[in-house]
Scaffold this motif. Structure first.
Motif, PDB file in Angstrom:
ATOM      1  N   ALA A 122       0.857  -1.188   0.000  1.00 40.44           N
ATOM      2  CA  ALA A 122       0.000   0.000   0.000  1.00 40.44           C
ATOM      3  C   ALA A 122       0.890   1.233   0.000  1.00 40.44           C
ATOM      4  O   ALA A 122       1.943   1.254   0.642  1.00 40.44           O
ATOM      5  N   PRO A 123       0.487   2.261  -0.753  1.00 40.46           N
ATOM      6  CA  PRO A 123       1.312   3.471  -0.767  1.00 40.46           C
ATOM      7  C   PRO A 123       1.354   4.088   0.627  1.00 40.46           C
ATOM      8  O   PRO A 123       0.365   4.096   1.348  1.00 40.46           O
ATOM      9  N   LYS A 124       2.534   4.609   0.958  1.00 40.97           N
ATOM     10  CA  LYS A 124       2.687   5.239   2.265  1.00 40.97           C
ATOM     11  C   LYS A 124       2.073   6.629   2.209  1.00 40.97           C
ATOM     12  O   LYS A 124       2.330   7.384   1.280  1.00 40.97           O
ATOM     13  N   THR A 125       1.282   6.909   3.184  1.00 36.14           N
ATOM     14  CA  THR A 125       0.703   8.249   3.278  1.00 36.14           C
ATOM     15  C   THR A 125       1.372   8.962   4.439  1.00 36.14           C
ATOM     16  O   THR A 125       1.572   8.366   5.499  1.00 36.14           O
ATOM     17  N   PRO A 126       1.704  10.211   4.224  1.00 36.84           N
ATOM     18  CA  PRO A 126       2.354  10.928   5.312  1.00 36.84           C
ATOM     19  C   PRO A 126       1.390  11.124   6.467  1.00 36.84           C
ATOM     20  O   PRO A 126       0.196  11.324   6.263  1.00 36.84           O
ATOM     21  N   ARG A 127       1.922  11.050   7.659  1.00 30.51           N
ATOM     22  CA  ARG A 127       1.099  11.273   8.841  1.00 30.51           C
ATOM     23  C   ARG A 127       0.892  12.777   9.009  1.00 30.51           C
ATOM     24  O   ARG A 127       1.824  13.548   8.878  1.00 30.51           O
ATOM     25  N   THR A 128      -0.308  13.097   9.277  1.00 35.36           N
ATOM     26  CA  THR A 128      -0.571  14.501   9.576  1.00 35.36           C
ATOM     27  C   THR A 128      -0.736  14.637  11.063  1.00 35.36           C
ATOM     28  O   THR A 128      -1.357  13.804  11.713  1.00 35.36           O
TER      29      THR A 128
END
Length: 114
Positions: free
Chosen positions: A102-108
């Protein structure tokens, strides 16, 4: 003539049981005294050992059993179940092998004080 204590070399995988399924395995069978005595005499008269007589008898019984239509149906049902289970495992392994990460999504970060 009874079973001998003479050690014989192990059978090769291809010749162990005539089917190539591997080396022979021991099997203990309890017989009543009368049956065992008759078996000993039959082996002696045929100039064989008891193990050979038992193996020949079991081979003959297996051939008869394999010709039994009811056993054939049970074997077919068992094969189908094995194939269903194998297909499920094959599909699961394929899903694991073909999985794309799964593509890594930046943590907000949450705004503080909200």
């Amino acid at each position: 003539m009874s079973e001998s204590n003479v050690k014989t070399p192990p059978a090769t995988a291809a010749s162990a049981n005539g089917l190539g399924y591997g080396p022979s395995k021991p099997l203990a069978v309890r017989l009543n005294e009368s049956t065992r005595t008759q078996l000993d005499i039959i082996a002696q008269l045929r100039d064989r050992n008891v193990t050979d007589e038992v193996s020949l008898a079991i081979d003959a019984w297996i051939e008869v059993a394999k010709a039994d239509p009811a056993l054939q149906r049970l074997a077919q049902t068992a094969r189908e179940e094995i194939e269903r289970e194998a297909a499920g495992k094959r599909d699961a392994i394929t899903a694991i092998i073909n999985a794309t990460p799964a593509p890594k999504t930046p943590r907000t970060s949450k705004p503080q004080g909200s």
